[in-house]
Write a protein that holds these residues in place. Structure first.
Motif, PDB file in Angstrom:
ATOM      1  N   ALA A   1       4.289 -38.935  15.367  1.00 12.98           N
ATOM      2  CA  ALA A   1       3.692 -37.595  15.356  1.00 12.98           C
ATOM      3  C   ALA A   1       4.185 -36.789  16.546  1.00 12.98           C
ATOM      4  N   LEU A   2       4.277 -37.445  17.722  1.00 13.02           N
ATOM      5  CA  LEU A   2       4.777 -36.762  18.920  1.00 13.02           C
ATOM      6  C   LEU A   2       6.248 -36.380  18.776  1.00 13.02           C
ATOM      7  N   VAL A   3       7.046 -37.284  18.196  1.00 17.41           N
ATOM      8  CA  VAL A   3       8.466 -36.984  17.968  1.00 17.41           C
ATOM      9  C   VAL A   3       8.607 -35.774  17.047  1.00 17.41           C
ATOM     10  N   TYR A   4       7.822 -35.764  15.967  1.00 20.92           N
ATOM     11  CA  TYR A   4       7.879 -34.639  15.024  1.00 20.92           C
ATOM     12  C   TYR A   4       7.484 -33.338  15.707  1.00 20.92           C
ATOM     13  N   LEU A   5       6.373 -33.370  16.459  1.00 20.55           N
ATOM     14  CA  LEU A   5       5.888 -32.152  17.117  1.00 20.55           C
ATOM     15  C   LEU A   5       6.849 -31.685  18.206  1.00 20.55           C
ATOM     16  N   ALA A   6       7.529 -32.620  18.871  1.00 19.54           N
ATOM     17  CA  ALA A   6       8.505 -32.235  19.892  1.00 19.54           C
ATOM     18  C   ALA A   6       9.654 -31.452  19.269  1.00 19.54           C
ATOM     19  N   ILE A   7      10.066 -31.833  18.068  1.00 14.13           N
ATOM     20  CA  ILE A   7      11.168 -31.150  17.385  1.00 14.13           C
ATOM     21  C   ILE A   7      10.702 -29.834  16.761  1.00 14.13           C
ATOM     22  N   ASN A   8       9.443 -29.792  16.330  1.00  8.63           N
ATOM     23  CA  ASN A   8       8.924 -28.607  15.637  1.00  8.63           C
ATOM     24  C   ASN A   8       7.936 -27.805  16.485  1.00  8.63           C
ATOM     25  N   ALA A   9       7.973 -27.979  17.805  1.00  8.93           N
ATOM     26  CA  ALA A   9       7.038 -27.282  18.686  1.00  8.93           C
ATOM     27  C   ALA A   9       7.187 -25.767  18.540  1.00  8.93           C
ATOM     28  N   GLY A  10       6.067 -25.097  18.344  1.00  6.77           N
ATOM     29  CA  GLY A  10       6.069 -23.643  18.252  1.00  6.77           C
ATOM     30  C   GLY A  10       6.609 -23.092  16.951  1.00  6.77           C
ATOM     31  N   GLY A  11       6.994 -23.943  16.013  1.00  9.96           N
ATOM     32  CA  GLY A  11       7.546 -23.486  14.745  1.00  9.96           C
ATOM     33  C   GLY A  11       6.486 -23.315  13.671  1.00  9.96           C
ATOM     34  N   ASP A  12       6.960 -23.071  12.459  1.00 12.61           N
ATOM     35  CA  ASP A  12       6.041 -22.837  11.332  1.00 12.61           C
ATOM     36  C   ASP A  12       5.698 -24.112  10.579  1.00 12.61           C
ATOM     37  N   PHE A  13       6.254 -25.246  11.017  1.00  8.79           N
ATOM     38  CA  PHE A  13       6.093 -26.472  10.235  1.00  8.79           C
ATOM     39  C   PHE A  13       5.357 -27.575  11.009  1.00  8.79           C
ATOM     40  N   GLN A  14       4.559 -27.183  11.990  1.00  6.84           N
ATOM     41  CA  GLN A  14       3.863 -28.185  12.798  1.00  6.84           C
ATOM     42  C   GLN A  14       2.883 -29.019  11.985  1.00  6.84           C
ATOM     43  N   ASN A  15       2.417 -28.473  10.871  1.00  4.24           N
ATOM     44  CA  ASN A  15       1.438 -29.174  10.041  1.00  4.24           C
ATOM     45  C   ASN A  15       2.001 -30.449   9.424  1.00  4.24           C
TER      46      ASN A  15
ATOM     47  N   ILE B   1      24.487 -28.947   5.427  1.00  2.26           N
ATOM     48  CA  ILE B   1      24.333 -28.673   6.855  1.00  2.26           C
ATOM     49  C   ILE B   1      22.942 -28.116   7.150  1.00  2.26           C
ATOM     50  N   SER B   2      22.484 -27.197   6.285  1.00  2.25           N
ATOM     51  CA  SER B   2      21.167 -26.599   6.503  1.00  2.25           C
ATOM     52  C   SER B   2      20.058 -27.627   6.332  1.00  2.25           C
ATOM     53  N   VAL B   3      20.281 -28.593   5.434  1.00  4.64           N
ATOM     54  CA  VAL B   3      19.280 -29.649   5.238  1.00  4.64           C
ATOM     55  C   VAL B   3      19.242 -30.570   6.457  1.00  4.64           C
ATOM     56  N   VAL B   4      20.422 -31.006   6.914  1.00  3.04           N
ATOM     57  CA  VAL B   4      20.510 -31.939   8.036  1.00  3.04           C
ATOM     58  C   VAL B   4      19.963 -31.329   9.321  1.00  3.04           C
ATOM     59  N   THR B   5      20.161 -30.028   9.502  1.00  7.92           N
ATOM     60  CA  THR B   5      19.715 -29.375  10.736  1.00  7.92           C
ATOM     61  C   THR B   5      18.315 -28.782  10.632  1.00  7.92           C
ATOM     62  N   ASN B   6      17.699 -28.890   9.488  1.00  7.97           N
ATOM     63  CA  ASN B   6      16.347 -28.359   9.303  1.00  7.97           C
ATOM     64  C   ASN B   6      15.373 -29.095  10.220  1.00  7.97           C
ATOM     65  N   PRO B   7      14.527 -28.378  10.967  1.00  6.97           N
ATOM     66  CA  PRO B   7      13.601 -29.051  11.896  1.00  6.97           C
ATOM     67  C   PRO B   7      12.621 -29.998  11.211  1.00  6.97           C
ATOM     68  N   VAL B   8      12.242 -29.692   9.980  1.00  9.54           N
ATOM     69  CA  VAL B   8      11.354 -30.602   9.251  1.00  9.54           C
ATOM     70  C   VAL B   8      12.071 -31.908   8.959  1.00  9.54           C
ATOM     71  N   ALA B   9      13.324 -31.808   8.480  1.00  8.39           N
ATOM     72  CA  ALA B   9      14.110 -33.015   8.192  1.00  8.39           C
ATOM     73  C   ALA B   9      14.316 -33.834   9.457  1.00  8.39           C
TER      74      ALA B   9
ATOM     75  N   LEU C   1       8.168 -25.342  -1.819  1.00  5.17           N
ATOM     76  CA  LEU C   1       8.893 -26.408  -2.524  1.00  5.17           C
ATOM     77  C   LEU C   1      10.184 -26.790  -1.815  1.00  5.17           C
ATOM     78  N   ALA C   2      10.862 -25.829  -1.189  1.00  4.67           N
ATOM     79  CA  ALA C   2      12.102 -26.137  -0.474  1.00  4.67           C
ATOM     80  C   ALA C   2      11.814 -27.041   0.725  1.00  4.67           C
ATOM     81  N   THR C   3      10.725 -26.759   1.424  1.00  6.67           N
ATOM     82  CA  THR C   3      10.348 -27.588   2.574  1.00  6.67           C
ATOM     83  C   THR C   3       9.945 -28.983   2.126  1.00  6.67           C
ATOM     84  N   VAL C   4       9.222 -29.066   1.018  1.00  4.13           N
ATOM     85  CA  VAL C   4       8.843 -30.368   0.455  1.00  4.13           C
ATOM     86  C   VAL C   4      10.079 -31.186   0.133  1.00  4.13           C
TER      87      VAL C   4
END
Length: 463
Positions: A131-145, A348-356, A420-423
């Motif tokens: 959870a910490l690793v995920y939040l560190a990558i997505n800090a302040g973004g729209d996908f923290q949930n 490239i966009s998938v690999v660099t996506n913060p959620v991924a 759906l794209a994020t899923v």
């Protein structure tokens, strides 16, 4: 095990013996976590193939446009096929998870605090770190949930991979992984209940708690018949569904109320059966046709009823659920939820996506690191010990296997994201991380087993 089947076959008619052997082969095939794992993987691969063909619109329409429902007066609820799988059928999966939790708390590793502490703390570490690793990558973004996605482990996959190593894995490691996975599931259930619940409808929620209280009363009154539990459990599922809390949690609540004790005194069953067997023999008349052996059949029926009463309800229900859950429901869930569309997408966009990135590194780095560090701290501080025969190399391998988050991670993904794209991106990361973690963890444990074999040969007198 084989001997028991031969004893049974010895009293069967030839045709019945053939049917019994076919049934035995079916049971032997289905009671395998390895085969269940392979079937889930196959279902996911088939869905992946379909979703990347022109059949995609029809495939999606199957889950979203086909509805199931019923009508009682003005009450006409309906649910899509996809939601039926995710909300109802998966409630049966959670019911089985709840039964496993209850077993561990009643008769398994969770009954001994010192033994239970190590896998429980490891599971907590394996939930916090990803959870910490995920939040560190997505800090302040729209996908923290989405922080709850990488915290979940898949018990079926992990035990299936461990089973491939056979007896080369210490029994203590199997117990450690099983208990860790159960504790991990419990954490995931709590996370879903607290953090992934929509707006609450208090009336339905109160109704669910009232029915749960009724189930507890049935348990306290020593009601051993499963029928009332299942009927009230179904009503509780409806209440939870409409309350806003995820409906699958009704399965866990139901499991906690199922009696774990036998209906008879187990210590006296053997003596009773010995006495009854002599009566059964006395009632048999060789000159009468089978259908006319009324007194004989009456005595045999008593044996049948007592034999059934001997099995605790929680065990009976677990046996009933095993094949449908692992060989129908979970593959169906994988088939309807695991697919990822890659045709037309930008890799490239998938690999660099913060959620991924958050999900992938949460599972592949955060999960193993959390499990291993929590285990090291617990052992080094003297709070608990490694299980008998388990070495640190085994713990590293099992920690890596912890990154296999297939079923539960996909389940939480559907709750965490609405786009759906994020899923799809999250699912792609889950599948990639689970494949890598499964292969690396298995190879690491296999290498550890080979190393142990070599050391054993060196230490033996003949070596």
């Amino acid at each position: 095990m084989p001997g028991r089947h031969h004893i049974t076959e010895a009293i069967l008619e030839p045709e019945a013996r053939k049917q019994h052997r076919r049934k035995r082969k079916f049971l032997e095939f289905t009671h395998s976590s390895t085969r269940a794992t392979m079937l889930m993987v196959a279902a996911a691969l088939v869905a992946f193939a379909i979703e990347n063909t022109p059949a995609l619109p029809y495939f999606n329409a199957l889950w979203h446009d086909v509805h199931l429902g019923f009508t009682i007066g003005s009450f006409s609820p309906e649910i899509s096929l996809g939601h039926f799988i995710n909300d109802f059928l998966m409630a049966l999966f959670f019911l089985m998870v709840g039964l496993e939790i209850k077993y561990e708390m009643t008769a398994g590793e969770l009954t001994e605090p010192r033994k239970a502490l190590l896998p429980i703390v490891a599971a907590v570490g394996g939930a916090i770190m990803p959870a910490l690793v995920y939040l560190a990558i997505n800090a302040g973004g729209d996908f923290q949930n989405g922080w709850g996605v990488p915290i979940s482990n898949d018990i079926a996959f992990c035990l299936g991979l461990l089973a491939l190593l056979g007896k080369r894995v210490p029994l203590g490691l199997r117990a450690f992984l099983s208990t860790l996975a159960i504790a991990d599931d419990l954490i995931a259930i709590l996370v879903i209940a607290v953090f992934y619940t929509s707006s609450l409808d208090l009336a339905w929620l109160v109704g669910a708690f009232v029915l749960f209280a009724v189930l507890m009363v049935l348990n306290r009154k020593h009601v051993y018949d499963l029928a009332p539990y299942l009927a009230i459990g179904l009503a509780m599922w409806v209440c939870v569904l409409f309350s806003g809390v995820h409906a699958t949690l009704a399965g866990v609540l139901l499991a906690l109320t199922i009696p774990a004790r036998s209906e008879v005194r187990l210590g006296r069953v053997g003596e009773w059966l010995a006495e009854k067997s002599s009566k059964v023999e006395e009632r048999y008349d060789p000159g009468e046709p089978d259908i006319a052996q009324k007194e004989y059949l009456r005595e045999v029926d008593k044996v049948r009823r007592v034999s059934r009463m001997t099995i605790p309800p929680v065990t009976r229900l677990d046996n009933m659920l095993y094949v449908p859950v692992y060989f129908v429901i979970l593959p169906l869930f994988a088939f309807s939820n695991a697919a990822v569309v890659i045709v037309g997408s930008d890799p490239i966009s998938v690999v660099t996506n913060p959620v991924a990135l958050g999900v992938f590194f949460g599972l592949l780095v955060g999960k193993p690191l959390g499990i291993f560090l929590a285990t090291v701290i617990t052992v080094k501080t003297g709070l608990s010990d490694l299980p008998e025969g388990v070495r640190w190399g085994h713990i590293v391998g099992v920690s890596i296997l912890g990154g296999v988050g297939f079923t539960m991670a996909i389940f939480v993904t559907n709750l965490a994201f609405t786009d759906l794209a994020t899923v799809a991106v999250a699912k792609a990361a889950i599948l990639a991380a689970s494949i890598v973690a499964g292969i690396v963890g298995f190879l690491f444990l296999r290498q550890e087993a080979l190393r142990a074999d070599i050391e054993e040969e060196r230490e033996s007198p003949e070596g």
